[in-house]
Design a protein around this motif. Sequence first.
Motif, PDB file in Angstrom:
ATOM      1  N   MET A   1       0.886  -1.120  -0.063  1.00 27.01           N
ATOM      2  CA  MET A   1       0.065   0.211  -0.005  1.00 27.01           C
ATOM      3  C   MET A   1       0.825   1.380  -0.070  1.00 27.01           C
ATOM      4  O   MET A   1       1.720   1.310   0.962  1.00 27.01           O
ATOM      5  CB  MET A   1      -0.876   0.031   1.169  1.00 27.01           C
ATOM      6  N   THR A   2       0.661   2.031  -0.834  1.00 24.10           N
ATOM      7  CA  THR A   2       1.581   3.245  -1.076  1.00 24.10           C
ATOM      8  C   THR A   2       1.027   4.478   0.361  1.00 24.10           C
ATOM      9  O   THR A   2      -0.034   4.244   0.901  1.00 24.10           O
ATOM     10  CB  THR A   2       1.173   4.122  -2.214  1.00 24.10           C
ATOM     11  N   GLY A   3       1.885   5.284   0.428  1.00 24.19           N
ATOM     12  CA  GLY A   3       1.720   6.242   1.281  1.00 24.19           C
ATOM     13  C   GLY A   3       0.443   7.310   1.120  1.00 24.19           C
ATOM     14  O   GLY A   3      -0.516   7.477   2.019  1.00 24.19           O
ATOM     15  N   GLU A   4      -0.087   7.426  -0.111  1.00 25.42           N
ATOM     16  CA  GLU A   4      -1.015   8.082  -0.385  1.00 25.42           C
ATOM     17  C   GLU A   4      -2.256   7.131  -0.237  1.00 25.42           C
ATOM     18  O   GLU A   4      -3.388   7.767   0.201  1.00 25.42           O
ATOM     19  CB  GLU A   4      -1.211   8.300  -2.111  1.00 25.42           C
ATOM     20  N   GLU A   5      -2.254   5.883  -0.596  1.00 25.03           N
ATOM     21  CA  GLU A   5      -3.665   5.252  -0.155  1.00 25.03           C
ATOM     22  C   GLU A   5      -3.670   4.882   1.373  1.00 25.03           C
ATOM     23  O   GLU A   5      -4.738   4.992   1.814  1.00 25.03           O
ATOM     24  CB  GLU A   5      -3.080   3.610  -0.886  1.00 25.03           C
ATOM     25  N   ILE A   6      -2.628   4.815   2.170  1.00 28.58           N
ATOM     26  CA  ILE A   6      -2.871   4.784   3.525  1.00 28.58           C
ATOM     27  C   ILE A   6      -3.391   6.249   3.952  1.00 28.58           C
ATOM     28  O   ILE A   6      -4.471   6.068   4.883  1.00 28.58           O
ATOM     29  CB  ILE A   6      -1.495   4.550   4.238  1.00 28.58           C
ATOM     30  N   ARG A   7      -3.083   7.279   3.501  1.00 27.14           N
ATOM     31  CA  ARG A   7      -3.742   8.402   3.750  1.00 27.14           C
ATOM     32  C   ARG A   7      -5.201   8.630   3.642  1.00 27.14           C
ATOM     33  O   ARG A   7      -5.966   9.212   4.309  1.00 27.14           O
ATOM     34  CB  ARG A   7      -2.851   9.959   3.446  1.00 27.14           C
ATOM     35  N   ARG A   8      -5.372   8.300   2.324  1.00 29.08           N
ATOM     36  CA  ARG A   8      -6.830   8.145   2.080  1.00 29.08           C
ATOM     37  C   ARG A   8      -7.659   7.207   2.888  1.00 29.08           C
ATOM     38  O   ARG A   8      -8.868   7.620   3.241  1.00 29.08           O
ATOM     39  CB  ARG A   8      -7.032   7.847   0.361  1.00 29.08           C
ATOM     40  N   LEU A   9      -7.020   6.095   2.984  1.00 28.65           N
ATOM     41  CA  LEU A   9      -7.648   5.258   4.092  1.00 28.65           C
ATOM     42  C   LEU A   9      -7.988   5.813   5.369  1.00 28.65           C
ATOM     43  O   LEU A   9      -9.231   5.783   5.887  1.00 28.65           O
ATOM     44  CB  LEU A   9      -7.061   3.782   4.063  1.00 28.65           C
ATOM     45  N   LYS A  10      -7.052   6.449   5.777  1.00 24.62           N
ATOM     46  CA  LYS A  10      -7.085   6.984   7.072  1.00 24.62           C
ATOM     47  C   LYS A  10      -8.160   7.988   7.268  1.00 24.62           C
ATOM     48  O   LYS A  10      -9.101   8.106   8.321  1.00 24.62           O
ATOM     49  CB  LYS A  10      -5.690   7.648   7.595  1.00 24.62           C
ATOM     50  N   ALA A  11      -8.327   8.953   6.178  1.00 26.39           N
ATOM     51  CA  ALA A  11      -9.081   9.698   6.085  1.00 26.39           C
ATOM     52  C   ALA A  11     -10.746   9.318   6.141  1.00 26.39           C
ATOM     53  O   ALA A  11     -11.571   9.779   6.641  1.00 26.39           O
ATOM     54  CB  ALA A  11      -8.850  10.859   4.773  1.00 26.39           C
ATOM     55  N   GLU A  12     -10.868   8.151   5.212  1.00 28.85           N
ATOM     56  CA  GLU A  12     -12.315   7.853   5.301  1.00 28.85           C
ATOM     57  C   GLU A  12     -12.517   7.162   6.438  1.00 28.85           C
ATOM     58  O   GLU A  12     -13.725   7.229   6.955  1.00 28.85           O
ATOM     59  CB  GLU A  12     -11.990   6.532   4.347  1.00 28.85           C
ATOM     60  N   GLN A  13     -11.644   6.340   7.172  1.00 29.37           N
ATOM     61  CA  GLN A  13     -11.896   5.931   8.573  1.00 29.37           C
ATOM     62  C   GLN A  13     -12.232   7.003   9.623  1.00 29.37           C
ATOM     63  O   GLN A  13     -13.138   6.909  10.229  1.00 29.37           O
ATOM     64  CB  GLN A  13     -10.770   5.060   9.151  1.00 29.37           C
TER      65      GLN A  13
END
Length: 156
Positions: A1-13
């Motif tokens: 998982m890329t850094g951008e994908e992790i940031r997006r997932l965290k924002a969604e959560q």
Amino acid sequence: MTGEEIRRLKAEQRSMFLEQRKAFSNEKIFEKSKAVCERIISSYSFGFADTILMYSAVRNEIDLKDVFERAIADGKNVYFPKTYGKGKMQFFKVSKLVELEEGNFNVLEPSEDNNVIINLPVTVEMSSPHIYASQVEYMSENLKYREFVTLSPTRE
């Protein structure tokens, strides 16, 4: 998982949990706060901790006032964060809730009065987290005039 994908997932959560929290009634927040506080206070980690880091509850967050009161009654050192813009914070020792004042984002934060701040470099990259924690604990326990000093980890 890329850094951008992790940031997006965290924002969604974060967004999902915020919406769930907004739906809680005051009675539900009170009930959950009491349950969380009881669980923390009865935990092994809390029993053996000399230092507790806390936060001030805002917007339907779990209120940890009971944890604070128990920690102070047990003679523990309690610290609250004070923010200085995005990603910058320092911790200050608090012995009474009246020492907190409205700060950034309308969050209660400690006053900087009567404290010396020592910023500790975060060296987890050079040593494991438990070694770093032991180093911070050693400094906390062996620092002269510790009651007038705030130790603060920093990214700088």
